[in-house]
Scaffold this motif. Structure first.
Motif, PDB file in Angstrom:
ATOM      1  N   ALA A   1      94.602  72.074  22.043  1.00 11.53           N
ATOM      2  CA  ALA A   1      95.092  73.343  22.567  1.00 11.53           C
ATOM      3  C   ALA A   1      94.926  73.311  24.082  1.00 11.53           C
ATOM      4  O   ALA A   1      93.956  72.756  24.598  1.00 11.53           O
ATOM      5  CB  ALA A   1      94.302  74.515  21.984  1.00 11.53           C
ATOM      6  N   MET A   2      95.887  73.888  24.786  1.00 18.17           N
ATOM      7  CA  MET A   2      95.823  73.949  26.247  1.00 18.17           C
ATOM      8  C   MET A   2      95.684  75.401  26.673  1.00 18.17           C
ATOM      9  O   MET A   2      96.427  76.258  26.205  1.00 18.17           O
ATOM     10  CB  MET A   2      97.076  73.335  26.867  1.00 18.17           C
TER      11      MET A   2
ATOM     12  N   LEU B   1      91.924  83.311  21.221  1.00 16.98           N
ATOM     13  CA  LEU B   1      91.424  81.956  21.458  1.00 16.98           C
ATOM     14  C   LEU B   1      90.661  81.446  20.241  1.00 16.98           C
ATOM     15  O   LEU B   1      90.890  80.333  19.763  1.00 16.98           O
ATOM     16  CB  LEU B   1      90.538  81.924  22.701  1.00 16.98           C
ATOM     17  N   ARG B   2      89.754  82.276  19.723  1.00 20.84           N
ATOM     18  CA  ARG B   2      88.993  81.888  18.525  1.00 20.84           C
ATOM     19  C   ARG B   2      89.923  81.606  17.357  1.00 20.84           C
ATOM     20  O   ARG B   2      89.734  80.639  16.621  1.00 20.84           O
ATOM     21  CB  ARG B   2      87.994  82.980  18.141  1.00 20.84           C
ATOM     22  N   ALA B   3      90.941  82.451  17.172  1.00 14.24           N
ATOM     23  CA  ALA B   3      91.872  82.285  16.048  1.00 14.24           C
ATOM     24  C   ALA B   3      92.670  80.990  16.174  1.00 14.24           C
ATOM     25  O   ALA B   3      92.876  80.282  15.179  1.00 14.24           O
ATOM     26  CB  ALA B   3      92.808  83.487  15.962  1.00 14.24           C
ATOM     27  N   VAL B   4      93.127  80.667  17.367  1.00 11.95           N
ATOM     28  CA  VAL B   4      93.905  79.439  17.567  1.00 11.95           C
ATOM     29  C   VAL B   4      93.032  78.211  17.318  1.00 11.95           C
ATOM     30  O   VAL B   4      93.447  77.275  16.627  1.00 11.95           O
ATOM     31  CB  VAL B   4      94.536  79.401  18.980  1.00 11.95           C
ATOM     32  N   VAL B   5      91.826  78.210  17.854  1.00  8.92           N
ATOM     33  CA  VAL B   5      90.923  77.077  17.634  1.00  8.92           C
ATOM     34  C   VAL B   5      90.613  76.946  16.145  1.00  8.92           C
ATOM     35  O   VAL B   5      90.659  75.844  15.586  1.00  8.92           O
ATOM     36  CB  VAL B   5      89.638  77.208  18.482  1.00  8.92           C
TER      37      VAL B   5
ATOM     38  N   VAL C   1      90.383  69.528  20.622  1.00 13.24           N
ATOM     39  CA  VAL C   1      90.200  69.464  22.074  1.00 13.24           C
ATOM     40  C   VAL C   1      90.856  70.710  22.664  1.00 13.24           C
ATOM     41  O   VAL C   1      91.992  71.036  22.333  1.00 13.24           O
ATOM     42  CB  VAL C   1      90.848  68.195  22.679  1.00 13.24           C
ATOM     43  N   LEU C   2      90.118  71.408  23.515  1.00 13.30           N
ATOM     44  CA  LEU C   2      90.629  72.552  24.258  1.00 13.30           C
ATOM     45  C   LEU C   2      90.610  72.150  25.721  1.00 13.30           C
ATOM     46  O   LEU C   2      89.544  71.914  26.290  1.00 13.30           O
ATOM     47  CB  LEU C   2      89.750  73.787  24.030  1.00 13.30           C
TER      48      LEU C   2
ATOM     49  N   GLY D   1     102.402  66.584  23.476  1.00 19.93           N
ATOM     50  CA  GLY D   1     101.689  66.524  22.205  1.00 19.93           C
ATOM     51  C   GLY D   1     100.658  67.602  21.988  1.00 19.93           C
ATOM     52  O   GLY D   1      99.867  67.531  21.050  1.00 19.93           O
ATOM     53  N   VAL D   2     100.661  68.647  22.826  1.00 17.92           N
ATOM     54  CA  VAL D   2      99.754  69.776  22.640  1.00 17.92           C
ATOM     55  C   VAL D   2     100.214  70.573  21.421  1.00 17.92           C
ATOM     56  O   VAL D   2     101.407  70.758  21.198  1.00 17.92           O
ATOM     57  CB  VAL D   2      99.734  70.661  23.914  1.00 17.92           C
ATOM     58  N   CYS D   3      99.260  71.051  20.637  1.00 20.65           N
ATOM     59  CA  CYS D   3      99.565  71.818  19.427  1.00 20.65           C
ATOM     60  C   CYS D   3      99.717  73.313  19.694  1.00 20.65           C
ATOM     61  O   CYS D   3     100.459  73.990  18.982  1.00 20.65           O
ATOM     62  CB  CYS D   3      98.449  71.629  18.396  1.00 20.65           C
ATOM     63  N   ALA D   4      98.994  73.831  20.674  1.00 18.16           N
ATOM     64  CA  ALA D   4      99.024  75.262  20.981  1.00 18.16           C
ATOM     65  C   ALA D   4      98.746  75.458  22.460  1.00 18.16           C
ATOM     66  O   ALA D   4      97.949  74.732  23.044  1.00 18.16           O
ATOM     67  CB  ALA D   4      97.970  76.003  20.157  1.00 18.16           C
TER      68      ALA D   4
END
Length: 138
Positions: free
Chosen positions: A79-80, A110-114, A49-50, A96-99
């Protein structure tokens, strides 16, 4: 191919994120607010989820908490992406957000984090499993 759910109330930003993530090979679902995103997450069980922070009906923090409380969704990576957070803010991680990514965010980051969250898959959100206690850095 991963399924990414985007929760973003700004139509222009949602369109850009959708194109970016589709070009990276993902299936993308879009929701215009947190409540709609939660309903879609329950129905579709996305891989990631973004979410935006500021949205109507349910903001990104409330959405994250609702996902973490649902036993079928609780391990979903989140990710937020926000323009309203400041470096050092731990509020999203406490929820509880991961990034956390700050707007404007470079497309490659953004692509790398997702992709990192897709690769990590479902996981716990404490300790070494997830950077839950990290401050916002970028």
């Amino acid at each position: 191919m991963a399924v990414v759910l985007i929760a973003e109330d700004d139509e222009d930003i949602a369109l850009i994120l959708t194109r970016l993530l589709k070009r990276a090979g993902n299936t993308v679902l879009r929701a215009p607010d947190g409540q709609a995103a939660l309903e879609m997450a329950v129905k579709h069980r996305p891989d990631v989820v973004l979410t935006d922070l500021g949205m109507p009906r349910m903001d990104g923090i409330e959405l994250t908490r609702a996902i973490r409380e649902d036993p079928h969704l609780s391990d979903t990576p989140i990710a937020m992406l926000s323009g309203h957070l400041h470096p050092g803010d731990t509020t999203p991680y406490a929820a509880g957000v991961c990034a956390v990514l700050l707007k404007p965010c470079p497309n490659d980051k953004l692509r790398a984090v997702v992709q990192d969250l897709v690769d990590r898959g479902g996981h716990g959100h404490t300790g070494a499993d997830c950077p839950a206690n990290s401050p916002v850095t970028a």
